[in-house]
Design an enzyme around this catalytic site. Structure first.
Site, PDB file in Angstrom:
ATOM      1  N   ARG A 109      -6.532 -21.923  -2.067  1.00  0.00           N
ATOM      2  CA  ARG A 109      -6.714 -20.540  -2.527  1.00  0.00           C
ATOM      3  C   ARG A 109      -7.803 -20.457  -3.600  1.00  0.00           C
ATOM      4  NH1 ARG A 109      -2.773 -16.734  -1.098  1.00  0.00           N
ATOM      5  NH2 ARG A 109      -4.026 -15.280  -2.299  1.00  0.00           N
ATOM      6  N   LEU A 139      -6.383 -11.212  -4.882  1.00  0.00           N
ATOM      7  CA  LEU A 139      -7.654 -11.769  -5.353  1.00  0.00           C
ATOM      8  C   LEU A 139      -7.374 -12.786  -6.454  1.00  0.00           C
ATOM      9  CD1 LEU A 139     -10.034  -8.678  -5.549  1.00  0.00           C
ATOM     10  CD2 LEU A 139      -9.743 -10.321  -3.684  1.00  0.00           C
ATOM     11  N   ASN A 182      -9.119  -0.557  -4.338  1.00  0.00           N
ATOM     12  CA  ASN A 182      -8.186  -0.873  -3.247  1.00  0.00           C
ATOM     13  C   ASN A 182      -7.531   0.407  -2.747  1.00  0.00           C
ATOM     14  OD1 ASN A 182      -6.345  -2.506  -1.628  1.00  0.00           O
ATOM     15  ND2 ASN A 182      -4.775  -2.025  -3.160  1.00  0.00           N
ATOM     16  N   HIS A 198      -4.129   1.775  -1.091  1.00  0.00           N
ATOM     17  CA  HIS A 198      -2.736   1.324  -0.997  1.00  0.00           C
ATOM     18  C   HIS A 198      -1.887   2.409  -0.315  1.00  0.00           C
ATOM     19  CE1 HIS A 198       0.881  -0.839  -2.117  1.00  0.00           C
ATOM     20  NE2 HIS A 198       1.378   0.291  -2.582  1.00  0.00           N
ATOM     21  N   ASP A 251      -1.454  -3.858  -7.716  1.00  0.00           N
ATOM     22  CA  ASP A 251      -1.347  -2.430  -7.425  1.00  0.00           C
ATOM     23  C   ASP A 251      -1.010  -1.605  -8.677  1.00  0.00           C
ATOM     24  OD1 ASP A 251      -1.824  -3.068  -4.752  1.00  0.00           O
ATOM     25  OD2 ASP A 251       0.306  -3.238  -4.278  1.00  0.00           O
TER      26      ASP A 251
HETATM   27  C1  GAR Z   1      -3.947   0.602   5.181  1.00  0.00           C
HETATM   28  O1  GAR Z   1      -2.878   1.466   5.355  1.00  0.00           O
HETATM   29  C2  GAR Z   1      -4.008   0.141   3.730  1.00  0.00           C
HETATM   30  O2  GAR Z   1      -3.569   1.088   2.817  1.00  0.00           O
HETATM   31  C3  GAR Z   1      -3.090  -1.043   3.769  1.00  0.00           C
HETATM   32  O3  GAR Z   1      -3.369  -1.685   4.979  1.00  0.00           O
HETATM   33  C4  GAR Z   1      -3.738  -0.699   5.940  1.00  0.00           C
HETATM   34  C5  GAR Z   1      -4.984  -1.173   6.643  1.00  0.00           C
HETATM   35  O4  GAR Z   1      -5.243  -0.400   7.766  1.00  0.00           O
HETATM   36  N1  GAR Z   1      -3.306  -1.904   2.643  1.00  0.00           N
HETATM   37  C6  GAR Z   1      -2.344  -2.555   2.033  1.00  0.00           C
HETATM   38  O5  GAR Z   1      -1.183  -2.524   2.389  1.00  0.00           O
HETATM   39  C7  GAR Z   1      -2.812  -3.390   0.875  1.00  0.00           C
HETATM   40  N2  GAR Z   1      -1.701  -3.807   0.095  1.00  0.00           N
HETATM   41  P1  GAR Z   1      -6.635  -0.560   8.525  1.00  0.00           P
HETATM   42  O6  GAR Z   1      -6.876  -2.040   8.752  1.00  0.00           O
HETATM   43  O7  GAR Z   1      -6.450   0.194   9.801  1.00  0.00           O
HETATM   44  O8  GAR Z   1      -7.689   0.046   7.635  1.00  0.00           O
END
Ligand code: GAR
Length: 219
Positions: free
Chosen positions: A69, A97, A111, A113, A164
């Site tokens: 990592r 990250l 980000n 969320h 977050d």
């Molecule tokens: C999105 O809903 C985003 O908010 C979430 O992953 C999805 C990606 O969708 N992110 C997280 O959960 C980060 N913790 P996508 O690949 O279709 O854009």
């Protein structure tokens, strides 16, 4: 090539990446996506390639291996630095990250969320249905359903070392409807994200440009 330079990190289907690509193409967002990095072979990589954007596949074989990592953290930061992005956008990036990335791109990593997050990094968030728990982590859509919340949503925030919990840029609610499952609810949240994320990117870039202009003015 126009405007600011954006790098996008993604791990999934890439619908949020696509919303950014479309916003750049239409001119709604005055920016160029200079690189997409994915830690998985995923839809986001395919979308980047189809749009002619430099795409880098940077996998982590053993997510719990601290040395691996740490090496990934350095490699990611170095490969992004080469592209000199003004902003790094996590659009469905599912890896935490590391310290090198957090430091190198501090204040210019954001980000999206899939839940409502509060301005103060606290445990609850003010909503149209009153104060509700702030849902963080990788299963925010499932957790909102499990908690039986009346409402959830999407938040774009600045990434800090606290998961977050960085400053909120934009946030919008999505109702949780009777009969919703994780798929239907996530689709409703994503349709909000696809509008919210380009707007948030635009807002951050405008603020950065104003800050740079006033710094120049000071000299
Ligand atoms: C999105 O809903 C985003 O908010 C979430 O992953 C999805 C990606 O969708 N992110 C997280 O959960 C980060 N913790 P996508 O690949 O279709 O854009």
């Amino acid at each position: 090539m126009s405007g600011s330079r954006i790098a996008v990190l993604a791990s999934g289907g890439g619908t949020n990446l696509q919303a950014l690509i479309d916003a750049c193409t239409s001119g709604a967002l005055d920016a160029t996506i200079v690189e997409v990095v994915a830690d998985r072979m995923c839809g986001a990589l395919r979308r980047a390639e189809e749009a002619g954007i430099a795409a880098l596949f940077l996998p982590v074989a053993h997510r719990r291996d601290a040395a691996e990592r740490a090496a990934h953290d350095v490699l990611l930061a170095e490969s992004l630095a080469v592209m000199q992005p003004d902003l790094v956008v996590l659009a469905g990036w599912m890896l935490l990250l590391g310290p090198v990335m957090l430091q190198r791109f501090a204040g210019r990593t954001i980000n999206v969320h899939p839940a409502l997050l509060p301005e103060d990094g606290g445990e609850t968030v003010e909503t149209s249905c009153g104060r509700l728990p702030a849902i963080r982590g990788a299963h925010a859509v499932r957790d909102a359903l499990m908690l039986g919340l009346p409402v959830t949503g999407a938040t774009v925030h600045v990434v800090t070392e606290d998961l977050d919990a960085g400053p909120v840029i934009l946030r919008e609610e999505a109702p949780i409807l009777p009969g919703d499952d994780e798929t239907t609810l996530h689709e409703r949240i994503k349709s909000i994200e696809h509008v919210l994320l380009p707007r948030a990117v635009s807002k951050v870039l405008a603020a950065r440009q104003t800050a740079v202009a006033s710094e120049k003015g000071a000299w």
